[in-house]
Design an enzyme around this catalytic site. Sequence first.
Site, short mmCIF file in Angstrom:
data_model
loop_
_atom_site.label_atom_id
_atom_site.label_comp_id
_atom_site.label_asym_id
_atom_site.label_seq_id
_atom_site.Cartn_x
_atom_site.Cartn_y
_atom_site.Cartn_z
N GLU A 92 -12.64 6.15 -6.65
CA GLU A 92 -13.01 4.78 -6.36
C GLU A 92 -14.45 4.49 -6.80
O GLU A 92 -15.37 4.68 -6.02
CB GLU A 92 -12.82 4.51 -4.87
CG GLU A 92 -11.40 4.81 -4.40
CD GLU A 92 -11.16 4.50 -2.93
OE1 GLU A 92 -11.89 3.65 -2.37
OE2 GLU A 92 -10.27 5.12 -2.36
N ASP A 116 -8.01 10.27 -6.14
CA ASP A 116 -8.39 9.00 -5.51
C ASP A 116 -9.83 8.68 -5.89
O ASP A 116 -10.77 8.91 -5.14
CB ASP A 116 -8.23 9.12 -3.99
CG ASP A 116 -8.28 7.77 -3.30
OD1 ASP A 116 -8.93 6.86 -3.84
OD2 ASP A 116 -7.68 7.62 -2.22
N TYR A 138 -4.37 -3.61 -0.26
CA TYR A 138 -4.82 -3.98 1.08
C TYR A 138 -6.34 -4.02 1.05
O TYR A 138 -6.96 -3.67 0.04
CB TYR A 138 -4.33 -2.99 2.14
CG TYR A 138 -4.34 -1.53 1.71
CD1 TYR A 138 -5.52 -0.83 1.55
CD2 TYR A 138 -3.14 -0.86 1.46
CE1 TYR A 138 -5.52 0.50 1.16
CE2 TYR A 138 -3.13 0.47 1.06
CZ TYR A 138 -4.33 1.15 0.92
OH TYR A 138 -4.34 2.46 0.52
N ASP A 139 -6.95 -4.46 2.13
CA ASP A 139 -8.42 -4.57 2.21
C ASP A 139 -9.00 -5.53 1.18
O ASP A 139 -10.13 -5.35 0.72
CB ASP A 139 -9.09 -3.19 2.06
CG ASP A 139 -8.83 -2.29 3.24
OD1 ASP A 139 -8.84 -1.07 3.05
OD2 ASP A 139 -8.61 -2.80 4.35
N TRP A 192 -1.21 3.72 4.31
CA TRP A 192 -2.37 4.35 4.93
C TRP A 192 -2.40 3.92 6.39
O TRP A 192 -2.56 2.73 6.66
CB TRP A 192 -3.67 3.90 4.26
CG TRP A 192 -4.85 4.57 4.91
CD1 TRP A 192 -5.55 4.15 5.99
CD2 TRP A 192 -5.45 5.80 4.51
NE1 TRP A 192 -6.54 5.03 6.32
CE2 TRP A 192 -6.50 6.06 5.42
CE3 TRP A 192 -5.19 6.72 3.50
CZ2 TRP A 192 -7.31 7.19 5.34
CZ3 TRP A 192 -5.99 7.84 3.41
CH2 TRP A 192 -7.04 8.07 4.31
N ASP A 201 -3.28 14.54 -6.25
CA ASP A 201 -3.55 13.11 -6.35
C ASP A 201 -5.05 12.92 -6.51
O ASP A 201 -5.85 13.57 -5.82
CB ASP A 201 -3.07 12.38 -5.09
CG ASP A 201 -3.45 10.91 -5.10
OD1 ASP A 201 -2.79 10.14 -5.83
OD2 ASP A 201 -4.41 10.53 -4.40
#
Length: 627
Positions: free
Chosen positions: A401, A399, A469-470, A607, A397
């Site tokens: 960002e 990730d 989220y966030d 998460w 995966d």
Amino acid sequence: MSTDTPQRRSRPRWRLGTGEATRSKAVAGLTALLLPLAAMVGLASPAEAATSATATYVKKSSWGNGFEGQWTVKNTGTTALSSWTIEWDFPSGTAVGSAWDATVTNTGTHWTAKNLGWNGTVAPGASVSFGFNGTGTGSPAGCKLNGASCDGGSVPGDNAPSAPGTPTASGVTDTSVKLSWSAATDDKGVKNYDVLRDGSKIATVTGTTYTNTGLTAGTDYSYAVQARDTADQTGPVSGAVKVHTTGGGGGENPNPGEKVNLGYFTEWGVYGRNYHVKNLVTSGSAAKITHINYAFGNVQGGKCTIGDAYADYDKAYTADQSVDGVADTWDQPLRGNFNQLRKLKAKYPHIKVIWSFGGWTWSGGFGAAAQNPAAFAQSCYDLVEDPRWADVFDGIDIDWEYPNACGLTCDTSGPAALKNLSSALRTKFGTNNLVTAAITADGTEGGKIDAADYGGASAYLDWYNVMTYDFFGAWEAKGPTAPHSPLTSYSGIPKDGFTTAAAIAKLKAKGVPAKKLLLGIGFYGRGWTGVTQAAPGGTATGAAPGTYEAGIEDYKVLKNSCPVTGTIAGTAYAHCGTNWWSYDTPATITSKMAWANTQGLGGAFFWEFSGDTANGELVSAMDSGLN
């Protein structure tokens, strides 16, 4: 964008300075953090005979300009040695770094190793070894043991054999598989081959085929081979082949067509949070999930690298901490989280484990990776498929960002960078491995989703974990208070486009199939303090206190410390004293899973595991809601 600044993306500072974290630094320093140890390669230094003991040197592995060396003292006499001292010379440019099980000092290029208090006595016929990490390419010379010449080692000029070809599997049944491989080469001749299953030797054969019997039906195995020459030196380990035996069913996923229910397991959770793989079993969560994302591997210099070597594969587990109730031994090939995940998969064969690389803190390395996607993919494949743990992982995966946008740092790789990286990973990992990505949920016009070709990249990926989220949090210290994971918009939302619905709609419009989108759930809340208004939209004075970080708290704590006041945009909120929190509950998760099903999404993810209750009530809500 502050909406995507989650605690989950940072290496938690609270674990530093704990007893285990201190050991982590000490032990991990003795292993190669950046690249896996690929093989056990024997190199020896002969010398002249000693009357009562020998000392033999072996270079166990090497990486770049570094290597791991080992000296072994063997008592060949009839009386015990009470102490030992080995001396040798390294050529200029070769040196010892960190060492273990001995005190190593030097004067220039002359090196001396002395026993520790506990390993100086060596009984007749017994051996003791110590090791070290070194730099350079030279070999030792002028060996002396207790002032006399050493005896032992390989014949000068006798090179170790090459790596055999990667085995191929045929004739797979419920309980057996036939393996075949191309021969290794050696200047003195190959004597035989060690067959490795899941990193451990199971047989030594003289030919280039082997049939492994007595296997378990419906189970994953990983095989590799290693050649031995006539001097009994071993060469590099071959590539690994994964095998899944036929049959089974009792432990298989009873509904292989079900939605994905994926949870993140954090490597650092084993420290301050005291959360281990076994907790997935005791909470009942292991039976209800389909996939685990292991977070995180690092990205450095355009390559995939180890995140935390101690937590990943070195930490020893006692019997009561272990998934199967069996304690780790000091000399077993693989320990730590990786070995516990292996045991978890043996107990729950339907679970697939994916190694996630990057995250908030470690995404800065993707820019260099994007400059040479093929080299990046090769480095990731070499690490994920390392023979020691190849059977643990079912894919990779990414990730990042964020591609062509700003996170902790700003990336300028261009709109096509994610697509190019995804294509290279798929080419290298093939169709038998999962290749996924965690991505932004910024649904604003001209926002992060618009900055990269998420539609084009999706052709090479199994799915996206959309981080829904966030969106809102106490990084805006004065508020307004708002749910951090709104499903839909509502009157007074601080920013349009910061919702799950907006992100999913935008990704679909860019050509991402709905079945390749997973909805994200946070097993935590975000909150403010200094709030007098119970309804969303109130002002605040700063971040609410949290166990590990201000402004964030686990669901398992919030459900009791600040019970739900109401619901807004599909997310619960709570006002207690002067604190205001938003978080998801079993009820809101059930509603969000129903929404995901109506959207035709491939499932959901969360998460992370340690935020749930001891009986896994949030995981249960996701499982029930999806299926």
